[in-house]
Scaffold this active site. Structure first.
Site, PDB file in Angstrom:
ATOM      1  N   ASP A   1      -1.666  -1.008   5.881  1.00  0.00           N
ATOM      2  CA  ASP A   1      -1.916  -0.526   7.245  1.00  0.00           C
ATOM      3  C   ASP A   1      -3.349  -0.097   7.512  1.00  0.00           C
ATOM      4  OD1 ASP A   1      -1.859   1.806   5.656  1.00  0.00           O
ATOM      5  OD2 ASP A   1      -1.337   3.011   7.405  1.00  0.00           O
TER       6      ASP A   1
ATOM      7  N   ASP B   1      -7.055  -1.934   3.335  1.00  0.00           N
ATOM      8  CA  ASP B   1      -6.074  -2.957   2.957  1.00  0.00           C
ATOM      9  C   ASP B   1      -6.458  -4.340   3.471  1.00  0.00           C
ATOM     10  OD1 ASP B   1      -4.368  -1.050   1.762  1.00  0.00           O
ATOM     11  OD2 ASP B   1      -3.563  -0.515   3.729  1.00  0.00           O
TER      12      ASP B   1
ATOM     13  N   ASP C   1       0.871  -1.161   0.000  1.00  0.00           N
ATOM     14  CA  ASP C   1       0.000   0.000   0.000  1.00  0.00           C
ATOM     15  C   ASP C   1       0.921   1.227   0.000  1.00  0.00           C
ATOM     16  OD1 ASP C   1      -2.326   1.679   0.434  1.00  0.00           O
ATOM     17  OD2 ASP C   1      -1.632   1.842   2.503  1.00  0.00           O
TER      18      ASP C   1
END
Length: 625
Positions: free
Chosen positions: A519, A523, A321
Site C-alpha cells: 500500500d 512498496d 507488506d
C-alpha cells in the site's frame, strides 16, 4: 428485458430480423412468392447490418479477414441457390450471437456507470461574499470551498473545513458504520454526508480524484484482453483464409470425386462454410473475461487488464507488506521511555516537530498520541531530512537528533535502554528509537493489530498450496510476532524499498508467478517487479499506479475471491474452447456425410456460439470460494 436492449442497437435489429423471418415464413406457407423472398432479403439486410459493416470495414480498411465475412458469404451463397429462408436464418442467429456480445460489453460498462453515478455532476461552490454557486463538479479548482448539504454525496476529494462531519465511506472502505471527521481530515468524492452540512476545501483536480482513477482503471481493463483472448484473435485471419481455401476445394471434391451434382456440392459447401467458421471459438474468451472484470469491479477489485485476472489462478507464491496491508496500519503508542538526564517535554516536542515532516503511519500515531498543545513546550528544528526506509534526522543548532529504526539510531546495542526496548520488540511491538548526538535518549513502543480477514486470507492461500510471505521494513521480532498471529509461512524483515524489489525478483525466479500486495510508496518497486502487483485502495497514488490490481475497499477477503474468480474464468474459457472445437469437428463431419442441412448447420453452429457467450455471462454473478 430493458437491460437487454439498453444501448444495444444490434439487438433491436436482430429482433426486427427475426420478426421478418416469421413473416416470410407465413408468406411462404401461403404461397406468396416471390414476396416471401423479398421479406427474407429484408431480414437478411437488417439483421446482418452491423456484422456485415464490421466485416467489410476490416476487409477494406484493415486488410484483415474475420468470421463476419464467412457468414456473409455463406448467407449470400445460400440465397443464390434459392435458400432464402436458410440464408436469413443464418444471418439472424449470427446477429443474435453478436448482439449478446454487445450485451456483455454493456454489462461490463455498467460497472463504470455505477461508479460514475456515485459522484454528483453538480457542486455548491462558496464564493468569497458568502453566496453559493452551483457549478459542474469537473469545473471545481484546487482551493475552492464547497458546501456539502446533509444527505448529499461529496463531489470531489478535499479536506474538511468545518469542525465536524459524519461521512458514510462504505463505497470506499466497505465499512457500513459512518466515520467521524474533524477539521483538516480528508474527505473523498463519492462518499455520503450522513450528518449536517459541512464545508470542505478542494485539494485535487477532478481528473485525479480517487473515483476518477477507479473509472479509468475499469475502462482500461475492458480494453485490455486476456492472453487467451489475444491468442484466439491473432489466429482469426489465418483460420478464415484456410476456410476460404478449403471450402472451394471441398465443393470440387464433392462434385468430381463424390459424384454429387453442382447444386448439391455448392449447397454442401455453403453448409461447410457456415459450420467451419470459428464464431464460437472467437467468443470463448472475451465475453467471459469482460464478465469477470465486471464481477470484480462490483466487489471493489479493479484489474488493469484481463491477463492479470486470468493469470491470478496460476500464482505459486504471494507476498504481503505488513503495515497497512496485513495489519490495520493504525498504530497506537503503548509505552515509552526517556532518559532522566533530559527534559521529557522538550524531547517530546522535538519528536513531534520532526515527525510532522513525515507521512508514515508511525509518525501520525506519535503526533496523535503526544499533543503539542498539552505539553506547553514547543521546539524549532532547523533542518529535518528523511532517510528512506530508516527514519528522520533533525538538526537543532549543533545537536543532531535521529528517530527511527534500531539499526539507524542505536550505536551501542548493550545500552540498557536498547536492551529494554528489545523486550518491547519481542512482544510484537514496533519501536522508534531516539538519539541525540549518537547517544540513545529515548524510545517509543507502538502496537499494530492484524487487519480484518488477514488470518483467513493467509489460510486460504496456504490451503491452495500457495506459499505466503510477509516482507516488512520492521525488525525481525515484530515481523515474526505479527506473522505468527496470522499464520504467514515466511517473514522477511528489515527490508528497504530496493531490497523489497530485489527480494520479489528472487522469489519470482524461485516460484515463477508471484503476487505482491502492498500500500505504500516503499512498496511501489516491489509491486512493479511482481508478476501481479496488488495495491490497497487506501494506499498511495504511486502504489496504485505501479500495481496491476487495486483493492478499492482495502478488504483482504477480496484476494481469495479474486483467486477463485480467476480459476472460474479459466475453467469457463477452457470449457468454451473445447466445446467450440468439438462442435466444429462434429458439424463438419456430419455435413460430409450429408446428415444435416443448412438450417440445422446454422442452428448447431450459431447455437454453439450463443451457448459459449451465455456460459461466459455466468461470471457476471458472484462466485463462492
Amino acid at each position: 428485458m430493458s437491460v437487454l436492449f439498453k444501448y444495444n442497437k444490434p439487438m433491436m435489429l436482430t429482433v426486427v430480423s427475426g420478426l421478418l423471418i416469421i413473416t416470410g415464413g407465413v408468406l411462404r406457407v401461403l404461397d406468396y412468392s416471390p414476396l416471401d423472398a423479398v421479406v427474407f432479403l429484408a431480414s437478411f439486410l437488417i439483421g446482418g447490418y452491423y456484422q456485415g459493416r464490421e466485416g467489410i470495414t476490416d476487409l477494406f480498411k484493415k486488410r484483415t479477414l474475420n468470421v463476419d465475412i464467412l457468414m456473409i458469404l455463406a448467407a449470400i451463397g445460400a440465397s443464390v441457390i434459392g435458400y432464402w429462408l436458410e440464408g436469413a436464418l443464418l444471418i439472424f442467429i449470427f446477429s443474435l450471437s453478436g448482439s449478446l456480445e454487445v450485451y456483455t460489453m454493456n454489462k461490463s460498462k455498467d460497472a463504470i456507470s455505477s461508479l460514475m453515478q456515485m459522484t454528483p455532476d453538480m457542486a455548491l461552490r462558496l464564493n468569497e461574499d458568502g453566496t453559493t454557486e452551483e457549478i459542474r463538479t469537473d469545473q471545481l479548482s484546487i482551493s475552492d470551498t464547497v458546501l456539502v448539504p446533509k444527505g448529499s454525496a461529496v463531489p470531489i476529494d478535499g479536506t474538511l473545513l468545518s469542525h465536524y462531519a459524519l461521512i458514510d465511506e462504505s463505497a470506499i472502505s466497505g465499512e457500513s458504520v459512518p466515520v467521524s471527521k474533524s477539521r483538516g481530515n480528508e474527505v473523498i468524492g463519492g462518499t455520503l454526508n450522513a450528518a449536517n452540512a459541512f464545508k470542505m476545501e478542494v485539494t485535487t483536480e477532478y481528473s485525479d480524484t480517487l473515483f476518477a482513477k477507479i473509472i479509468r482503471l475499469v475502462d482500461e481493463a475492458q480494453g485490455t484482453p486476456s492472453q487467451t483472448a489475444t491468442f484466439i484473435e491473432s489466429i482469426e485471419t489465418t483460420y478464415v483464409k484456410l476456410v476460404l481455401i478449403f471450402v472451394p476445394m471441398m465443393i470440387l471434391f464433392f462434385q468430381f470425386v463424390m459424384g454429387w451434382g453442382l447444386t448439391e456440392s455448392f449447397y454442401r459447401g455453403m453448409v461447410l462454410l457456415t459450420v467451419a467458421s470459428p464464431c464460437a471459438l472467437m467468443a470463448s474468451a472475451s465475453p467471459a473475461t469482460l464478465s469477470a472484470i465486471s464481477n470484480g469491479a462490483k466487489k471493489g477489485v479493479l484489474y488493469k487488464g484481463g491477463s492479470y485476472l486470468e493469470n491470478f489462478s496460476s500464482v505459486n507464491a504471494i507476498a504481503f507488506d505488513k503495515t497497512g496491508t496485513l495489519t490495520e496500519g493504525s498504530f497506537k503508542v503503548t509505552d515509552d521511555w526517556f532518559s532522566s538526564g533530559h527534559d521529557e517535554k522538550r524531547v517530546i516536542s522535538i519528536i513531534i516537530e520532526m515527525e510532522r515532516q513525515s507521512s508514515h503511519p508511525l509518525a501520525k500515531a506519535v503526533i496523535k498520541h503526544y499533543s503539542a498543545e498539552k505539553l506547553g513546550v514547543t521546539s524549532q528544528i532547523d533542518v529535518v531530512n528523511e532517510v528512506e526506509g530508516n527514519g528522520l534526522i533533525g538538526i537543532q543548532g549543533s545537536d543532531e537528533y535521529k528517530i527511527g529504526k534500531k539499526a539507524f539510531v542505536v550505536t551501542n546495542e548493550e545500552d540498557p535502554a536498547a536492551v529494554r526496548a528489545l523486550e518491547r520488540e519481542k512482544e510484537g511491538k514496533t519501536v522508534l528509537y531516539l538519539s541525540m548526538n549518537g547517544v540513545l535518549i529515548g524510545f517509543i513502543a507502538l502496537l499494530d493489530t492484524p487487519a480484518a480477514g488477514a488470518k483467513e486470507t493467509i489460510a486460504y492461500f496456504k490451503e491452495q498450496g500457495i506459499h505466503t510471505f510477509m516482507i516488512t521494513g520492521d525488525n525481525q521480532a515484530t515481523g515474526q510476532s505479527i506473522g505468527a498471529m496470522i499464520g504467514v509461512e515466511d517473514v522477511r524483515a528489515n527490508c528497504l524499498p530496493d531490497e523489497k524489489a530485489e527480494l520479489i525478483l528472487e522469489l519470482k525466479e524461485q516460484f515463477g508467478t508471484i503476487v505482491m500486495v502492498g500500500d505504500g510508496i516503499n512498496d511501489a518497486p516491489a509491486l512493479a517487479n511482481a508478476s501481479i502487483g496488488i495495491a490497497m485502495g487506501a494506499g498511495t497514488d504511486l502504489a496504485m499506479e505501479s500495481a496491476d490490481v487495486v483493492l478499492v475497499q482495502n478488504d483482504l477477503s477480496q484476494l481469495p475471491y479474486s483467486h477463485f474468480l480467476s480459476k472460474q474464468l479459466n475453467r469457463i474459457i477452457l470449457q468454451n474452447v473445447i466445446f467450440s472445437i468439438c462442435v466444429i469437428i462434429f458439424l463438419v463431419s456430419v455435413n460430409v456425410l450429408q446428415l444435416i442441412n443448412l438450417p440445422l448447420g446454422v442452428i448447431g453452429h450459431e447455437g454453439s456460439t450463443i451457448l459459449v457467450i451465455l456460459n461466459g455471462l455466468r461470471l457476471l454473478k458472484p462466485v463462492k470460494p
